[in-house]
Write a protein that holds these residues in place. Sequence first.
Motif, mmCIF file in Angstrom:
data_model
loop_
_atom_site.group_PDB
_atom_site.id
_atom_site.type_symbol
_atom_site.label_atom_id
_atom_site.label_comp_id
_atom_site.label_asym_id
_atom_site.label_seq_id
_atom_site.Cartn_x
_atom_site.Cartn_y
_atom_site.Cartn_z
ATOM 1 N N GLU A 179 0.827 -1.206 0.000
ATOM 2 C CA GLU A 179 0.000 0.000 0.000
ATOM 3 C C GLU A 179 0.863 1.259 0.000
ATOM 4 O OE1 GLU A 179 -3.544 2.308 0.155
ATOM 5 O OE2 GLU A 179 -3.070 0.250 -0.442
ATOM 6 N N LYS A 180 1.942 1.202 0.774
ATOM 7 C CA LYS A 180 2.858 2.347 0.821
ATOM 8 C C LYS A 180 3.512 2.579 -0.538
ATOM 9 C CE LYS A 180 6.843 2.031 2.877
ATOM 10 N NZ LYS A 180 7.915 1.905 3.901
ATOM 11 N N ARG A 181 3.894 1.495 -1.209
ATOM 12 C CA ARG A 181 4.502 1.635 -2.536
ATOM 13 C C ARG A 181 3.498 2.185 -3.545
ATOM 14 N NH1 ARG A 181 6.870 -3.312 -1.135
ATOM 15 N NH2 ARG A 181 5.263 -4.441 -2.295
ATOM 16 N N ARG A 182 2.250 1.723 -3.453
ATOM 17 C CA ARG A 182 1.225 2.198 -4.390
ATOM 18 C C ARG A 182 1.008 3.701 -4.245
ATOM 19 N NH1 ARG A 182 -3.810 3.736 -4.392
ATOM 20 N NH2 ARG A 182 -3.994 3.429 -2.139
ATOM 21 N N ILE A 183 0.873 4.153 -3.005
ATOM 22 C CA ILE A 183 0.674 5.588 -2.769
ATOM 23 C C ILE A 183 1.920 6.367 -3.180
ATOM 24 C CG2 ILE A 183 0.217 7.327 -1.009
ATOM 25 C CD1 ILE A 183 -1.314 5.201 0.557
ATOM 26 N N GLY A 184 3.091 5.800 -2.865
ATOM 27 C CA GLY A 184 4.338 6.476 -3.222
ATOM 28 C C GLY A 184 4.505 6.627 -4.722
ATOM 29 N N GLU A 185 4.102 5.612 -5.488
ATOM 30 C CA GLU A 185 4.192 5.696 -6.948
ATOM 31 C C GLU A 185 3.252 6.769 -7.493
ATOM 32 O OE1 GLU A 185 3.326 1.789 -8.254
ATOM 33 O OE2 GLU A 185 5.292 0.954 -7.682
ATOM 34 N N PHE A 186 2.070 6.887 -6.893
ATOM 35 C CA PHE A 186 1.123 7.916 -7.330
ATOM 36 C C PHE A 186 1.696 9.312 -7.067
ATOM 37 C CE2 PHE A 186 -2.412 10.820 -6.549
ATOM 38 C CZ PHE A 186 -3.179 10.634 -7.682
ATOM 39 N N ILE A 187 2.256 9.489 -5.875
ATOM 40 C CA ILE A 187 2.834 10.790 -5.527
ATOM 41 C C ILE A 187 4.057 11.077 -6.391
ATOM 42 C CG2 ILE A 187 3.963 12.088 -3.680
ATOM 43 C CD1 ILE A 187 2.188 10.615 -1.690
ATOM 44 N N GLU A 188 4.864 10.050 -6.654
ATOM 45 C CA GLU A 188 6.054 10.233 -7.481
ATOM 46 C C GLU A 188 5.679 10.650 -8.900
ATOM 47 O OE1 GLU A 188 9.963 10.515 -8.554
ATOM 48 O OE2 GLU A 188 9.062 10.334 -6.557
#
Length: 345
Positions: A179-188
Amino acid sequence: MTLKRWFAGFFLLLLMVMALFVNSILFSARSFQHNLYTVDPGSGGVISLAELAAVDVQVAELERQTAPQRGEAAQAEQKAATAQLELDTARDAVAAMQVKLLSTVADLEERAGLPPAAATGAFDTADIAQRLERIGAQRATATQTREAVIAARADLIKLADAEEALGPKEEDLARLEAEKRRIGEFIETSNRAALGLKGQFGDNFQRIRNEARALEASSPFGLGSKLVSMHPTFLTTLLVCLMGALGALLYLFPAYLNRANNIYFADIVVRLVFGMVTALAFYIVANASIAGLTFMPGQDATTNAGASLNPFAVSLIGITAGIMADDIAAWIRERGREVFGGARP
């Protein structure tokens, strides 16, 4: 004081106020171009503040759209860290139970007179259970030892339960990390888009935007925004001429205050034009013959771009030429004779 002299003084004062006002706006715009060229030479010192503001709005919109995700990212980071801590604590507890159980079994084997088991690289629950069975099967085993074996079997069951409980914790941590990676990819992705927008104005977007806001706030009627979009060479030439007019006014004020001199409207107008023309002529001669007007090391007169000219040096040339218009005009005439020849009058 005659009425004509009073009106001439008032006209001179009005021109000085106007010159100060216009020169301050023009100097600010030219200084902005110079600073822009310093931080982003590729811009050439020219920028559209309207486009800059539009990009700023787009970047702000991207940040607004990702604001909820940024909050979720912080929460996901905190949850993942908590889950990792809980998993590490549980693993440490399991490891401690394994060490304690191994020590207990080895001690029981020694009491029962059994040879020690061969050391293995990893903890094996089935092997520990077999060793406990072997100890319990000894007929000569004392009652106290049998009780210790029963307690060790109970500890082995607790250990198995603890090891089994690690599975859900590991799955929970993996889910939180995903979940953290998914949100991080969106923000990135949003950050890359914002960086691409900012990249149109070099690597100092925020600094340029802040200076642009200050320029807009200090220049009425949007004059600063219009001036900075002009070619730096034209703006520099205009600055020299207006600074020449300011120098001419500085020449006229002492002459007016000297009551022995009569200053008329025609004198003021002619002196203003003369100061502007002399400043422009001196600027052209100086820029053609003197290297280093930009005060930027590593450049020579052949590589100086209009935006790199230091506005303070340009203003100094203009004001000096305006005050000393008579002397500078004579100096230029003498230099012309030296270069091109000609008989003296």
